[in-house]
Write a protein that holds these residues in place. Sequence first.
Motif, PDB file in Angstrom:
ATOM      1  N   ALA A 109       0.773  -1.034  -0.093  1.00 42.71           N
ATOM      2  CA  ALA A 109       0.084  -0.047  -0.034  1.00 42.71           C
ATOM      3  C   ALA A 109       0.942   1.354  -0.028  1.00 42.71           C
ATOM      4  O   ALA A 109       0.326   2.429  -0.197  1.00 42.71           O
ATOM      5  N   GLY A 110       2.268   1.133   0.132  1.00 44.15           N
ATOM      6  CA  GLY A 110       2.855   2.241   0.056  1.00 44.15           C
ATOM      7  C   GLY A 110       3.251   2.786   1.458  1.00 44.15           C
ATOM      8  O   GLY A 110       3.633   3.890   1.422  1.00 44.15           O
ATOM      9  N   VAL A 111       2.663   2.370   2.508  1.00 43.68           N
ATOM     10  CA  VAL A 111       3.028   2.949   3.821  1.00 43.68           C
ATOM     11  C   VAL A 111       4.118   2.807   4.372  1.00 43.68           C
ATOM     12  O   VAL A 111       4.659   3.401   5.419  1.00 43.68           O
ATOM     13  N   GLN A 112       4.876   2.115   3.833  1.00 48.05           N
ATOM     14  CA  GLN A 112       6.384   1.810   4.181  1.00 48.05           C
ATOM     15  C   GLN A 112       7.574   2.611   3.091  1.00 48.05           C
ATOM     16  O   GLN A 112       8.494   2.437   3.071  1.00 48.05           O
ATOM     17  N   ASP A 113       6.901   3.677   2.592  1.00 47.39           N
ATOM     18  CA  ASP A 113       7.776   4.511   1.676  1.00 47.39           C
ATOM     19  C   ASP A 113       8.789   5.192   2.376  1.00 47.39           C
ATOM     20  O   ASP A 113       9.644   5.642   1.610  1.00 47.39           O
ATOM     21  N   PHE A 114       8.861   5.219   3.695  1.00 48.99           N
ATOM     22  CA  PHE A 114      10.028   5.725   4.244  1.00 48.99           C
ATOM     23  C   PHE A 114      11.309   4.897   3.959  1.00 48.99           C
ATOM     24  O   PHE A 114      12.404   5.337   4.364  1.00 48.99           O
ATOM     25  N   LEU A 115      11.036   3.621   3.814  1.00 48.04           N
ATOM     26  CA  LEU A 115      12.100   2.885   3.393  1.00 48.04           C
ATOM     27  C   LEU A 115      12.566   2.866   1.988  1.00 48.04           C
ATOM     28  O   LEU A 115      11.772   3.007   1.099  1.00 48.04           O
ATOM     29  N   PRO A 116      13.807   2.833   1.647  1.00 43.76           N
ATOM     30  CA  PRO A 116      14.192   3.267   0.231  1.00 43.76           C
ATOM     31  C   PRO A 116      14.222   2.233  -0.781  1.00 43.76           C
ATOM     32  O   PRO A 116      14.053   0.913  -0.341  1.00 43.76           O
ATOM     33  N   HIS A 117      14.235   2.596  -2.019  1.00 38.98           N
ATOM     34  CA  HIS A 117      14.611   1.598  -3.159  1.00 38.98           C
ATOM     35  C   HIS A 117      13.983   0.233  -3.052  1.00 38.98           C
ATOM     36  O   HIS A 117      14.338  -0.801  -3.351  1.00 38.98           O
ATOM     37  N   GLY A 118      12.565   0.203  -2.736  1.00 38.54           N
ATOM     38  CA  GLY A 118      11.668  -0.933  -2.925  1.00 38.54           C
ATOM     39  C   GLY A 118      11.518  -1.758  -1.529  1.00 38.54           C
ATOM     40  O   GLY A 118      11.257  -2.821  -1.693  1.00 38.54           O
ATOM     41  N   PHE A 119      12.648  -1.446  -0.523  1.00 39.92           N
ATOM     42  CA  PHE A 119      12.665  -2.383   0.354  1.00 39.92           C
ATOM     43  C   PHE A 119      11.163  -2.269   1.432  1.00 39.92           C
ATOM     44  O   PHE A 119      10.574  -1.200   1.583  1.00 39.92           O
ATOM     45  N   GLY A 120      10.808  -3.335   1.700  1.00 42.17           N
ATOM     46  CA  GLY A 120       9.653  -3.333   2.458  1.00 42.17           C
ATOM     47  C   GLY A 120       9.996  -4.905   3.650  1.00 42.17           C
ATOM     48  O   GLY A 120      10.680  -5.422   3.613  1.00 42.17           O
TER      49      GLY A 120
END
Lengths: 327, 327, 327, 327
Positions: D94-105
């Motif tokens: 959902a993109g709510v981890q977008d504080f993590l960089p370059h596609g890291f989840g």
Amino acid sequence: MGIRQVNEPEEDTAQTVHAAAERYRNWGRWGPDDQRGTLNFITPDKVLEAASLVRRGDVVSLALPFDATGPQTGELGRVNPLHTMTFTGTDAAAGVQDFLPHGFGAADDTITMPLQCGTQWDGLSHIFDRGRMWNGYPATDVTGLDGARRNGIEQVADGFVSRGVLLDLARHCGLSSLDPGFAITERLLLECIDAQGESARIGRGDIVLVRTGFLGARRRDGWGDYAGGDAPGLSFDTADWLYRTEIAAIATDTWGVEVRPNELADSFQPLHQVMVPNMGLFVGEIFALDDLAARCAGDGVYDFLFVAPPLPVTGAVGSPANPQAIR
Amino acid sequence: MGIRQVNEPEEDTAQTVHAAAERYRNWGRWGPDDQRGTLNFITPDKVLEAASLVRRGDVVSLALPFDATGPQTGELGRVNPLHTMTFTGTDAAAGVQDFLPHGFGAADDTITMPLQCGTQWDGLSHIFDRGRMWNGYPATDVTGLDGARRNGIEQVADGFVSRGVLLDLARHCGLSSLDPGFAITERLLLECIDAQGESARIGRGDIVLVRTGFLGARRRDGWGDYAGGDAPGLSFDTADWLYRTEIAAIATDTWGVEVRPNELADSFQPLHQVMVPNMGLFVGEIFALDDLAARCAGDGVYDFLFVAPPLPVTGAVGSPANPQAIR
Amino acid sequence: MGIRQVNEPEEDTAQTVHAAAERYRNWGRWGPDDQRGTLNFITPDKVLEAASLVRRGDVVSLALPFDATGPQTGELGRVNPLHTMTFTGTDAAAGVQDFLPHGFGAADDTITMPLQCGTQWDGLSHIFDRGRMWNGYPATDVTGLDGARRNGIEQVADGFVSRGVLLDLARHCGLSSLDPGFAITERLLLECIDAQGESARIGRGDIVLVRTGFLGARRRDGWGDYAGGDAPGLSFDTADWLYRTEIAAIATDTWGVEVRPNELADSFQPLHQVMVPNMGLFVGEIFALDDLAARCAGDGVYDFLFVAPPLPVTGAVGSPANPQAIR
Amino acid sequence: MGIRQVNEPEEDTAQTVHAAAERYRNWGRWGPDDQRGTLNFITPDKVLEAASLVRRGDVVSLALPFDATGPQTGELGRVNPLHTMTFTGTDAAAGVQDFLPHGFGAADDTITMPLQCGTQWDGLSHIFDRGRMWNGYPATDVTGLDGARRNGIEQVADGFVSRGVLLDLARHCGLSSLDPGFAITERLLLECIDAQGESARIGRGDIVLVRTGFLGARRRDGWGDYAGGDAPGLSFDTADWLYRTEIAAIATDTWGVEVRPNELADSFQPLHQVMVPNMGLFVGEIFALDDLAARCAGDGVYDFLFVAPPLPVTGAVGSPANPQAIR
């Protein structure tokens, strides 16, 4: 109303639910940043009116005890509260607290519980309609990491003080409990209000408590599928009444407010989908109403000061409560 | 009073505490089976009086948010609330709830928390004096297996509705916060009451909220040892006042109500030992009083309807609460 | 290797990480339904070889005790274990278990813990790379409702039995602990292996334990930011070695295996992003290696039978473990 | 043996149990400070012998999955594991981890569980005999505050590595499952050992796994009262065999090892009272033995390397485990 009540094909159900969602939608009514929904109907004047309803000085708790005897079965992660002691009086008696001076002893405890396992409020972040929650915020604002970034229950920590009105449908129908599948229609609500008299008239900002008798019946006879199973409850056709009366909240003594099985074909809690994300209406469940009902029947007065604060757990989508009816 | 206040040898401390325990003991006052203690001072007339204090229709929540930013450090098993989601809006958005029809989505959540980690009531089973708790029940009635078999918080599910009075000691002293170690004596309480005027007179059945300013200060500046460390608070010498005023409960904006370090040599929370098991007085802690204080200072009215229901967790020795001051 | 190690602009970091992700990706290598990743390198012959390494009959536990003294700070919901008693020996002593006959007594207990708060395995569902996890499954297969529908830790309940090899980098560098920010490069790994000798050669299916000394140092001196802060660890340049050696798992005595701060500009655990979702490599963290290291240094033998079963919690993205080195 | 097996008057039961407790008591055998009990029978030579039993390189997990489908009913606070996600793959998507960089989840999770709700070891602090636990320590050493100050499961973090032997009683009796109430006597154990042959001989330090088939049967047919109800299991008359064989531990595929209803009149788990606090014998429960049994029957080899580390939860009176049989 024009809402067909039973056995529609699935496509029509979607159409029916979505039409009602749009018709009764309050998004933007209290500004684009609102997170309080219909609790906005409670004004200072309403609180003053509510306080004036205390006539006897009686206080009634509407909470089911929070313990292992509750109705949950584990379905969808909803278990009963798990209460454990961190230290105990038996510790004190055994002398293992002797680092404490002059006979001082203490006990302490901890709980693990789903926030909606017992008497509780649904938050406005609990239900989504096609990817949106109350006031149009996206469902993705409710995350594992943070919980509800919008519409969390902490937004309404001071919101549940108003005039309460008990509508005792079971008594009105002359039954100890309505049966599972019994749909409480708008017409029946209006009849019950009429029968109960002046103190049961419903107005803007009121918090309405609907008693089916079902909690008491199952508590006596064994919970069975009380949590999540078939139940008496509101008909989908009450959506218009819930909307136009401008009440602040509605609660019942069942797990899910709505009649189950739901009336519309292939539907799941369609009234929730209209009430919570669209109308912004607060919904209370598993309220223990029998004691209150007996008192109201005793003196014929069905309204009271109602104070039911949630625990302001940040980001929570619901909260346990111990609602107080003060008569 | 005859209570010596500081630096006594340990033996004298025990004697002092035990003498006060006996002097202010209410055991049997409400019968041998009583489990409500000083909440018995709240009569229907008191509730009516309390309701009459709602003058503006303002509601103020006195709860600190329940979340990971709370003051706990893990000491003695007291951690901050751990809130986790059972299912999420991001689940709904990802389509993993597609077994639900016509765009319905839902979120649900769970909490693990010590019952006294935030804004809370001590139950009468929380503290023991030489192996006994309120009304003389043995400490061994508080077990790992069942929690509190007597004096559990569920016994007072309807007990916390009364007249509330804020005593704003910080403002009275002209400080934003009293300092750790500052002892609020009976004399200072009486001066504060006098200064605040008629609405601050204390009577039987009242629930008294004492503001030190310490919660607000530490919330702004970092909790540090707020939970369990040194703090401003009631002097041991207030025991007589707490007893003879016949108040129903006392709460502060500190973790432990009493001044810390405690005044008596080699003592630990000696006033608790007198108040809870002997007097049967309910004690509230970690109340967030700054917003209420600003309003009271604004109109000079220090009393209000106070409703602070505990969660009736069966056998619990305390409970979180979201107290409501209704002005 | 061609991987630039430090201070690249952000765009290049993404390119670097994504290039390594593709280069070292094992998706499909064990079929489209695989959920075991590199544990597939452990064959029955490998287990036989591992068993043959037991020479002394010594057993060493590599787990940090699970308790409130652990390294967690609450960051991102990671708290230390909360252990509470359900019933106690003090209950038994107090006679509250007297429903049990002839002197029988019992104690029981409960735990609440993040699955990765202590000594633990990352599951293959713990880390995602651009919306995908191991073997190409979508990140949306890890839901609030069910946890990991794919790559849950229960898939590898029998997977962690193999030859273990300790690489004692701290000792090799003549230090009690490597410093935060110290990057262990492939070259340093190879030097350490050479120095440790034959028993430290690395082959397919091995489980490699890398000791930095950091856990022991912080355990002695105070955890500080051990969990989540700067740490010694693997350089991003070890990705090629981790891949081409075909090891089954890698573990360290730090919270996150990789050197922190990470070497690549604006990156977060880039090696994880390569190892877990792409390579399918199992990663162990917070392993207590000091006791084992002392024994290996004592006899110069660095390989052993290694058995480290996870708790098969269905749908879990990681698991605590008590790894056993059997020498 | 001289132990009468059924329907004795209560007084004789106490006498019988207490006599066996004294006869088979090992207190002091390994010194006054011992907290490992019969695990002391496992010597380095025993571990070497165990390792030599790996003949095929097969690994079998003996753990029931830890999840909501487990056998617990909530009785005595024993619920099934409650697994919740702290953050999810759906969050990442959902993109709510977008504080993590370059596609890291990332995903993370938490568990709340009774330590003995599934496959588990009883610790030596789990059972008391007339106020004492293993090695004579008082029951009051197991407190709410600290858990087990003595005999905590963390004392044996490296203790469960030895030769394992499966005694497949169900197969020996030609049944898929023994019935509730079926008592496995010493005579039957000896017959089964004889029938299974050389690989089933029992010696000092062995860990014996007794299969009744009951777990598999109930898992297929519905747990019912599996946890806490009637079950097949060891006769009280096996106490002598358990003692004189000097085994290190015994485990079964039932909730409580012993036959239920217990054979002695008015008794509750009398064999536990002898085994755990007096003999110091470790007891394992809810082991999933069907897969292992099929393999043993397949090649006629009933012994193996057995590694079953507990989670070293400090002060815990038991622990979940994922036992590994390595053949």
